[in-house]
Motif scaffolding. Structure first.
Motif, PDB file in Angstrom:
ATOM      1  N   GLU A 199      -2.345   8.125  -2.025  1.00 51.37           N
ATOM      2  CA  GLU A 199      -2.368   8.299  -0.580  1.00 51.37           C
ATOM      3  C   GLU A 199      -2.192   9.779  -0.277  1.00 51.37           C
ATOM      4  O   GLU A 199      -1.250  10.412  -0.741  1.00 51.37           O
ATOM      5  CB  GLU A 199      -1.176   7.524   0.016  1.00 51.37           C
ATOM      6  CG  GLU A 199      -1.074   7.576   1.514  1.00 51.37           C
ATOM      7  CD  GLU A 199      -1.683   6.327   2.152  1.00 51.37           C
ATOM      8  OE1 GLU A 199      -2.060   5.407   1.403  1.00 51.37           O
ATOM      9  OE2 GLU A 199      -1.788   6.305   3.384  1.00 51.37           O
TER      10      GLU A 199
ATOM     11  N   SER B 243       0.551   3.659   1.933  1.00 50.23           N
ATOM     12  CA  SER B 243       0.725   4.182   3.296  1.00 50.23           C
ATOM     13  C   SER B 243       2.188   4.077   3.733  1.00 50.23           C
ATOM     14  O   SER B 243       2.621   4.781   4.652  1.00 50.23           O
ATOM     15  CB  SER B 243      -0.157   3.415   4.284  1.00 50.23           C
ATOM     16  OG  SER B 243      -1.490   3.440   3.862  1.00 50.23           O
TER      17      SER B 243
ATOM     18  N   ALA C 229      -9.616   5.975   5.417  1.00 50.57           N
ATOM     19  CA  ALA C 229      -9.111   7.298   5.811  1.00 50.57           C
ATOM     20  C   ALA C 229      -9.109   7.375   7.337  1.00 50.57           C
ATOM     21  O   ALA C 229      -9.645   6.487   8.006  1.00 50.57           O
ATOM     22  CB  ALA C 229      -9.995   8.394   5.235  1.00 50.57           C
ATOM     23  N   GLY C 230      -8.514   8.406   7.865  1.00 49.10           N
ATOM     24  CA  GLY C 230      -8.557   8.569   9.321  1.00 49.10           C
ATOM     25  C   GLY C 230      -7.586   9.634   9.805  1.00 49.10           C
ATOM     26  O   GLY C 230      -6.899  10.267   8.997  1.00 49.10           O
TER      27      GLY C 230
ATOM     28  N   HIS D 153       0.843  -1.205   0.000  1.00 45.52           N
ATOM     29  CA  HIS D 153       0.000   0.000   0.000  1.00 45.52           C
ATOM     30  C   HIS D 153       0.878   1.255   0.000  1.00 45.52           C
ATOM     31  O   HIS D 153       2.056   1.211   0.366  1.00 45.52           O
ATOM     32  CB  HIS D 153      -0.977   0.016   1.195  1.00 45.52           C
ATOM     33  CG  HIS D 153      -0.333  -0.078   2.546  1.00 45.52           C
ATOM     34  ND1 HIS D 153      -1.054  -0.018   3.704  1.00 45.52           N
ATOM     35  CD2 HIS D 153       0.963  -0.220   2.931  1.00 45.52           C
ATOM     36  CE1 HIS D 153      -0.237  -0.126   4.743  1.00 45.52           C
ATOM     37  NE2 HIS D 153       0.973  -0.249   4.295  1.00 45.52           N
TER      38      HIS D 153
ATOM     39  N   ALA E   7      -5.109  11.178   7.001  1.00 49.22           N
ATOM     40  CA  ALA E   7      -4.576  10.423   5.857  1.00 49.22           C
ATOM     41  C   ALA E   7      -5.724   9.708   5.163  1.00 49.22           C
ATOM     42  O   ALA E   7      -6.764   9.439   5.767  1.00 49.22           O
ATOM     43  CB  ALA E   7      -3.546   9.407   6.328  1.00 49.22           C
ATOM     44  N   PHE E   8      -5.523   9.446   3.887  1.00 47.68           N
ATOM     45  CA  PHE E   8      -6.491   8.599   3.160  1.00 47.68           C
ATOM     46  C   PHE E   8      -5.714   7.802   2.124  1.00 47.68           C
ATOM     47  O   PHE E   8      -4.648   8.233   1.669  1.00 47.68           O
ATOM     48  CB  PHE E   8      -7.589   9.450   2.496  1.00 47.68           C
ATOM     49  CG  PHE E   8      -7.071  10.502   1.557  1.00 47.68           C
ATOM     50  CD1 PHE E   8      -6.772  10.190   0.234  1.00 47.68           C
ATOM     51  CD2 PHE E   8      -6.879  11.824   1.998  1.00 47.68           C
ATOM     52  CE1 PHE E   8      -6.289  11.174  -0.627  1.00 47.68           C
ATOM     53  CE2 PHE E   8      -6.401  12.804   1.134  1.00 47.68           C
ATOM     54  CZ  PHE E   8      -6.102  12.484  -0.177  1.00 47.68           C
ATOM     55  N   GLY E   9      -6.236   6.649   1.778  1.00 47.08           N
ATOM     56  CA  GLY E   9      -5.575   5.828   0.766  1.00 47.08           C
ATOM     57  C   GLY E   9      -6.609   5.103  -0.061  1.00 47.08           C
ATOM     58  O   GLY E   9      -7.393   4.318   0.470  1.00 47.08           O
TER      59      GLY E   9
ATOM     60  N   THR F 236      -4.435   4.751  11.932  1.00 46.55           N
ATOM     61  CA  THR F 236      -5.265   5.954  12.103  1.00 46.55           C
ATOM     62  C   THR F 236      -6.183   5.760  13.307  1.00 46.55           C
ATOM     63  O   THR F 236      -6.592   4.647  13.609  1.00 46.55           O
ATOM     64  CB  THR F 236      -6.132   6.212  10.849  1.00 46.55           C
ATOM     65  OG1 THR F 236      -6.660   4.983  10.395  1.00 46.55           O
ATOM     66  CG2 THR F 236      -5.347   6.892   9.751  1.00 46.55           C
TER      67      THR F 236
HETATM   68  N1  DAH Z   1      -3.479   1.492   3.308  1.00 48.09           N
HETATM   69  C1  DAH Z   1      -4.862   1.089   3.409  1.00 48.09           C
HETATM   70  C2  DAH Z   1      -5.111  -0.095   2.482  1.00 48.09           C
HETATM   71  O1  DAH Z   1      -4.378  -0.309   1.579  1.00 48.09           O
HETATM   72  C3  DAH Z   1      -5.792   2.212   3.034  1.00 48.09           C
HETATM   73  C4  DAH Z   1      -5.776   3.356   4.002  1.00 48.09           C
HETATM   74  C5  DAH Z   1      -6.654   3.359   5.028  1.00 48.09           C
HETATM   75  C6  DAH Z   1      -4.912   4.414   3.824  1.00 48.09           C
HETATM   76  C7  DAH Z   1      -6.693   4.416   5.944  1.00 48.09           C
HETATM   77  C8  DAH Z   1      -4.935   5.490   4.723  1.00 48.09           C
HETATM   78  C9  DAH Z   1      -5.834   5.482   5.779  1.00 48.09           C
HETATM   79  O2  DAH Z   1      -4.125   6.526   4.617  1.00 48.09           O
HETATM   80  O3  DAH Z   1      -5.893   6.530   6.629  1.00 48.09           O
HETATM   81  O4  DAH Z   1      -6.065  -0.798   2.667  1.00 48.09           O
END
Ligand code: DAH
Length: 346
Positions: A218, A179, A290-291, A177, A312-314, A259
């Motif tokens: 991300e 992240s 996200a979170g 990911h 953050a979100f991804g 998060t």
């Molecule tokens: N990295 C997570 C995934 O691949 C997705 C994710 C969730 C990214 C929450 C974030 C976050 O930045 O805050 O499933």
């Protein structure tokens, strides 16, 4: 002895015929050559008439050789005829004729999506970065608060590279990911942070809606007084810019290691716009996670969680693309199978 003379004669005929055939410039000339060698009174035919004069021992070998020469000449004529028929008639150059349009090609659908997403986040001040796809376990999991027993760290989920594990950083993996870019970005020490990390990710999966290599984008924002309201505002802005004004987003509680609190982000379905239809879950489609950045993650990046907060979100590039109206891809694997007929549609 007689046989030897015949053999030499046949070879001479063959060499002579082949060189004349190669030099021929028209079908008419080719036909004349055919008659010269294979016609009723042709050279090969004449040589074959000598066969009955040979002894029973000499006959089989001489017969085989003359048939071989005949076939070689026939094949050479056929080949040459084909070449001559493909030659375009010479034409005068007409400079007023329209030119031949070269095929320009187009950007891959995913490249187009990455560019579009980057442009959407640019006005908010997000800087596009990329971090290693071959990554230390520490950046992908450990620094993001994942316990050792977390299922994502299992080798059924993640690709591990056997060689050169590091006592502090752990094994080398293919990043699952984007992240994994969070702590790398924080470690740069530039406050405030507004990162957009778009990169390839890898997981052990392959079916109609998953490929072993895929893309995520991300976002990471860290600064003073950053709150959930900033996160919600940012993702609403993205949803409207990318999917269109008619679509809206919602967040619901969820759990991620890195998060706290964590959310799952949903977008109204493009077909029923939230009313509910057979394509969606009661009007909504899941977009991704996200979170608010976990204090441990901030600490691992050298940032004081007492002074700074962040969100953050991804989300998956392929996923948001498929949620867009008018994009219908039945099998995600088609995107990476290099089928030009499929790719040229977009
Ligand atoms: N990295 C997570 C995934 O691949 C997705 C994710 C969730 C990214 C929450 C974030 C976050 O930045 O805050 O499933």
């Amino acid at each position: 002895m007689y046989n030897k003379i015949m053999e030499e004669e046949l070879l001479r005929i063959k060499n002579n015929a082949v060189s004349l055939i190669l030099d021929a410039t028209s079908p008419k000339e080719l036909e004349e050559i055919r008659l010269q060698f294979l016609g009723k009174n042709g050279e090969v035919t004449q040589a074959m008439k000598e066969l009955p004069k040979l002894t029973p021992e000499e006959k089989p070998e001489a017969g085989r050789l003359s048939n071989e020469v005949k076939t070689i000449i026939e094949d050479a004529i056929k080949q040459k005829a084909l070449g001559l028929s493909h030659k375009k008639p010479s034409k005068r150059l007409d400079i007023t004729e329209p030119g031949i349009k070269p095929h320009l090609g187009n950007l891959h659908l995913i490249t187009q999506a990455i560019r579009e997403i980057t442009e959407i986040f640019k006005p908010l001040g997000f800087t596009k970065v990329r971090y290693p796809e071959i990554e230390w376990d520490w950046y992908a999991f450990e620094s993001l608060n994942f316990p050792e027993s977390h299922p994502a760290r299992d080798d059924w989920e993640t690709f591990f590279i056997k060689e050169r594990p590091d006592p502090k950083m752990g094994p080398i993996i293919l990043t699952p990911h984007t992240s994994s870019g969070q702590v790398r970005e924080l470690q740069k020490g530039n406050m405030p942070v507004k990162m957009l990390n778009i990169a390839k990710c890898y997981r052990r999966q392959s079916d109609v809606s998953h490929t072993p290599m895929f893309h995520q984008f991300e976002g990471l924002v860290v600064g003073k007084n950053i709150s959930v309201a900033d996160l919600k505002g940012t993702l609403d802005y993205f949803v409207k810019s990318y999917f269109g004004e008619k679509r809206t987003s919602r967040i619901r509680p969820y759990h991620f290691q890195f998060t706290e609190p964590s959310f799952e982000v949903d977008v109204t379905c493009g077909v029923c716009l939230g009313k509910g239809c057979k394509l969606c879950k009661a009007g909504w489609l899941e977009m991704g996670g996200a979170g608010m950045v976990h204090p441990n993650v901030l600490k691992n990046g050298g940032v004081d969680p007492e002074k700074y907060t962040g969100f953050a979100f991804g989300w998956g590039v392929e996923r948001v693309l498929m949620m867009k109206e008018g994009i219908e891809i039945d099998d995600l694997r088609l995107l990476y199978s290099n089928d030009l007929d499929f790719l040229k549609q977009f």
